[in-house]
Scaffold this motif. Structure first.
Motif, PDB file in Angstrom:
ATOM      1  N   ARG A  83      47.666  56.306  -2.509  1.00 16.72           N
ATOM      2  CA  ARG A  83      48.132  57.454  -3.288  1.00 16.72           C
ATOM      3  C   ARG A  83      48.524  58.612  -2.385  1.00 16.72           C
ATOM      4  O   ARG A  83      49.525  59.291  -2.609  1.00 16.72           O
ATOM      5  CB  ARG A  83      47.044  57.873  -4.293  1.00 16.72           C
ATOM      6  CG  ARG A  83      47.328  59.159  -5.053  1.00 16.72           C
ATOM      7  CD  ARG A  83      48.746  59.233  -5.592  1.00 16.72           C
ATOM      8  NE  ARG A  83      49.036  58.219  -6.582  1.00 16.72           N
ATOM      9  CZ  ARG A  83      50.265  57.964  -7.027  1.00 16.72           C
ATOM     10  NH1 ARG A  83      51.308  58.628  -6.549  1.00 16.72           N
ATOM     11  NH2 ARG A  83      50.465  57.023  -7.937  1.00 16.72           N
ATOM     12  N   ARG A 129      42.094  53.141  -7.450  1.00 15.97           N
ATOM     13  CA  ARG A 129      41.169  53.872  -8.328  1.00 15.97           C
ATOM     14  C   ARG A 129      39.768  53.940  -7.718  1.00 15.97           C
ATOM     15  O   ARG A 129      39.087  54.971  -7.810  1.00 15.97           O
ATOM     16  CB  ARG A 129      41.119  53.197  -9.694  1.00 15.97           C
ATOM     17  CG  ARG A 129      42.436  53.315 -10.464  1.00 15.97           C
ATOM     18  CD  ARG A 129      42.360  52.686 -11.842  1.00 15.97           C
ATOM     19  NE  ARG A 129      43.524  53.064 -12.640  1.00 15.97           N
ATOM     20  CZ  ARG A 129      43.542  53.067 -13.968  1.00 15.97           C
ATOM     21  NH1 ARG A 129      42.456  52.711 -14.656  1.00 15.97           N
ATOM     22  NH2 ARG A 129      44.634  53.437 -14.615  1.00 15.97           N
ATOM     23  N   ASP A 136      39.623  56.537  -4.606  1.00 12.96           N
ATOM     24  CA  ASP A 136      39.632  57.956  -4.942  1.00 12.96           C
ATOM     25  C   ASP A 136      38.684  58.304  -6.083  1.00 12.96           C
ATOM     26  O   ASP A 136      38.613  59.475  -6.486  1.00 12.96           O
ATOM     27  CB  ASP A 136      41.056  58.386  -5.294  1.00 12.96           C
ATOM     28  CG  ASP A 136      41.977  58.350  -4.087  1.00 12.96           C
ATOM     29  OD1 ASP A 136      41.824  59.208  -3.214  1.00 12.96           O
ATOM     30  OD2 ASP A 136      42.827  57.451  -4.008  1.00 12.96           O
ATOM     31  N   GLU A 137      37.995  57.285  -6.598  1.00 10.51           N
ATOM     32  CA  GLU A 137      37.071  57.492  -7.721  1.00 10.51           C
ATOM     33  C   GLU A 137      37.745  58.285  -8.840  1.00 10.51           C
ATOM     34  O   GLU A 137      37.193  59.248  -9.382  1.00 10.51           O
ATOM     35  CB  GLU A 137      35.784  58.187  -7.232  1.00 10.51           C
ATOM     36  CG  GLU A 137      35.021  57.353  -6.217  1.00 10.51           C
ATOM     37  CD  GLU A 137      33.718  58.007  -5.780  1.00 10.51           C
ATOM     38  OE1 GLU A 137      33.361  59.060  -6.339  1.00 10.51           O
ATOM     39  OE2 GLU A 137      33.057  57.450  -4.876  1.00 10.51           O
ATOM     40  N   ASP A 138      38.959  57.848  -9.145  1.00 10.00           N
ATOM     41  CA  ASP A 138      39.784  58.551 -10.130  1.00 10.00           C
ATOM     42  C   ASP A 138      40.619  57.512 -10.871  1.00 10.00           C
ATOM     43  O   ASP A 138      41.512  56.893 -10.278  1.00 10.00           O
ATOM     44  CB  ASP A 138      40.676  59.569  -9.430  1.00 10.00           C
ATOM     45  CG  ASP A 138      41.521  60.393 -10.399  1.00 10.00           C
ATOM     46  OD1 ASP A 138      41.568  60.056 -11.599  1.00 10.00           O
ATOM     47  OD2 ASP A 138      42.148  61.366  -9.947  1.00 10.00           O
ATOM     48  N   ALA A 139      40.336  57.323 -12.148  1.00 14.14           N
ATOM     49  CA  ALA A 139      41.029  56.301 -12.926  1.00 14.14           C
ATOM     50  C   ALA A 139      42.474  56.657 -13.237  1.00 14.14           C
ATOM     51  O   ALA A 139      43.229  55.814 -13.716  1.00 14.14           O
ATOM     52  CB  ALA A 139      40.281  56.045 -14.237  1.00 14.14           C
ATOM     53  N   SER A 140      42.880  57.890 -12.950  1.00 13.20           N
ATOM     54  CA  SER A 140      44.263  58.294 -13.207  1.00 13.20           C
ATOM     55  C   SER A 140      45.138  58.236 -11.964  1.00 13.20           C
ATOM     56  O   SER A 140      46.340  58.506 -12.031  1.00 13.20           O
ATOM     57  CB  SER A 140      44.294  59.720 -13.787  1.00 13.20           C
ATOM     58  OG  SER A 140      43.884  60.670 -12.819  1.00 13.20           O
ATOM     59  N   ILE A 141      44.555  57.874 -10.824  1.00 13.28           N
ATOM     60  CA  ILE A 141      45.255  57.961  -9.551  1.00 13.28           C
ATOM     61  C   ILE A 141      46.365  56.925  -9.418  1.00 13.28           C
ATOM     62  O   ILE A 141      47.339  57.111  -8.683  1.00 13.28           O
ATOM     63  CB  ILE A 141      44.255  57.837  -8.383  1.00 13.28           C
ATOM     64  CG1 ILE A 141      44.801  58.535  -7.131  1.00 13.28           C
ATOM     65  CG2 ILE A 141      43.930  56.383  -8.058  1.00 13.28           C
ATOM     66  CD1 ILE A 141      44.668  60.021  -7.164  1.00 13.28           C
ATOM     67  N   THR A 193      48.550  54.077 -11.977  1.00  9.51           N
ATOM     68  CA  THR A 193      48.786  53.437 -13.266  1.00  9.51           C
ATOM     69  C   THR A 193      49.288  52.018 -13.049  1.00  9.51           C
ATOM     70  O   THR A 193      49.717  51.645 -11.948  1.00  9.51           O
ATOM     71  CB  THR A 193      49.816  54.210 -14.096  1.00  9.51           C
ATOM     72  OG1 THR A 193      51.115  54.071 -13.480  1.00  9.51           O
ATOM     73  CG2 THR A 193      49.449  55.682 -14.198  1.00  9.51           C
TER      74      THR A 193
END
Length: 455
Positions: free
Chosen positions: A308, A344, A347-352, A354
């Motif tokens: 990302r 994901r 970055d521990e981010d489910a929106s990082i 798609t």
């Protein structure tokens, strides 16, 4: 001239500038290029061949594989290499690979190409870097051409052996003069930079720990003296890779690449797991590409590449299956899913990341990395490289709300149709260009011969 009409597509995923997803879509192909894209109702209902997908299939651009080692299909799950990091894994495999023959090179290339095609790949680059026992890249080129895969063949090389501080054994390295001479021969004999070209040559010294800085510079100069010849190597794959670069060159990997002329929009590097933030910015500024190989990086415990962050910096990013003995699979659809999931996790981010981001990297991202403006999306004038996946399968039950995302969220194993350069290479799940059962038998025999020589 011949025409092909694909009609009644459940959803046509174009990956064009508007990223259109066309319900009840259709494609009109003339010879090897796309002539029309739209709904089935908008297209003519006549063609030399018509395929009615009965509103059951997704169609999308063929996937692009930007990094692989086809020959390694003969040495998957080698016990001595199952539990080591990159350098340990390589050291365990070098003696085995020293027994590679031209026959083994041919069949390993074909089985790798077959696996790729069945998993949705229509364009692939392979990085072949060792040439024992009179092996030549011509054997791989012939093998892949016979299967009909669009191909970027990399003339890899190793020139710095153990006695000079490199990792590979001296028996597997080549003289640099011979490497450059053969590189020139291959470019002049095979490289085709025309639009819709099925074969291009890449120059690809293997890695900082197996070639000299002089070879990197001279390879870059040679490639840039021809039209459309690109450059590829491994870079910043592991922490050990970084430490080697610091101890040998007093440079971090990104700075090393710059010092030998290996930054630019004609260059892409494999892995880049440990690329620094400053180097990522430099890659973005120069258009230097990255082949992201998530399964191999997990398998060897190399880490998770900051994809990302690279995308945000405008770094060209494509997918690479890698291996095959460091993956140990050759499934590009699975690689796209792992890229999606790992981003994901990192970055521990489910929106990082798609699902559509992952599909974009697997198609247009890979095309950009390879310097192609004729593949990667479906539009008039683009190459007729596309795949179709039947949604009428157990794994897609319940995905009616977003079948496009289901390609990544769910497990998609193989495609049902694949067309490359307008030719049908997969028909209802079967390869049309080779008898797969015979290829498997011949490839297994080649793998056994390779192993027996080591006993």
């Amino acid at each position: 001239m011949s025409t092909l009409l694909i009609k009644n597509i459940h959803t046509l995923v174009t990956m064009d500038e508007q990223r259109r997803e066309i319900r009840h879509g259709g494609l009109l192909i003339r010879d090897n290029a796309i002539e029309q894209v739209g709904t089935t109702a908008e297209l003519p209902n006549e063609a030399d061949e018509i395929i009615d997908l009965e509103d059951k299939h997704l169609v999308l651009p063929g996937l692009v594989n930007t990094h692989h080692h086809f020959f390694q299909t003969l040495t998957r799950v080698t016990p001595a290499g199952q539990n080591g990091d990159l350098f340990q894994w390589l050291t365990a495999h070098y003696p085995l690979w020293s027994n590679l023959t031209a026959e083994g090179m041919y069949y390993s290339s074909q089985i790798a190409a077959a696996e790729l095609i069945l998993s949705g790949c229509t364009t692939a680059s392979d990085h072949h870097y060792l040439f024992p026992n009179d092996c030549v890249l011509d054997e791989q080129i012939r093998a892949v051409s016979d299967l009909g895969l669009r191909f970027h063949a990399s003339r890899g090389s190793m020139s710095v052996g153990e006695s000079k501080g490199g990792l590979p054994p001296d028996s597997l390295v080549e003289k640099e003069a011979n490497i450059l001479k053969d590189s020139q021969r291959l470019i002049e004999q095979y490289h085709n930079n025309d639009r819709y070209s099925m074969l291009r040559i890449v120059l690809a010294p293997c890695s900082p720990f197996s070639v000299s800085q002089d070879l990197m510079r001279e390879s870059a100069a040679m490639a840039r003296s021809y039209s459309g010849v690109r450059l590829h190597t491994h870079l910043a794959e592991t922490q050990g890779d970084v430490e080697y670069s610091l101890s040998k060159f007093n440079l971090i990997p990104g700075d090393y690449a710059g010092s030998v002329g290996w930054l630019g929009d004609d260059v892409w590097h494999a892995h880049c797991v440990k690329l620094s933030d400053r180097s990522i910015d430099k890659f973005g500024q120069t258009g230097t590409g990255v082949a992201h190989c998530p399964c191999s990086n997990m398998r060897l415990a190399s880490g998770i590449a900051p994809i990302r962050k690279m995308l945000n910096a405008n770094v060209p990013v494509g997918l690479g299956v890698d291996g095959a003995a460091s993956n140990d699979a050759t499934n590009l659809l699975h690689e796209a899913r792992q890229a999606f999931l790992l981003a994901r996790v990192r970055d521990e981010d489910a929106s990082i990341m798609t699902a559509r981001d992952a599909l974009y990297i697997a198609t247009r991202g890979g095309a950009r990395v390879l310097g192609r403006d004729d593949i990667g999306y479906l539009a008039p004038g683009m190459a007729a490289d596309f795949i179709a996946i039947n949604l009428d399968k157990p794994g897609f039950v319940g995905t009616q709300s977003d079948p496009v995302a289901a390609l990544i969220y769910c497990q998609t194993d193989y495609v049902d149709y694949s067309f490359i350069n307008g030719k049908k290479v997969v028909d209802r799940g079967r390869l049309t260009t080779v008898e797969l059962e015979t290829l498997i038998e011949n490839s297994n025999k080649a793998a056994i011969k390779l192993a027996e020589k080591q006993l």
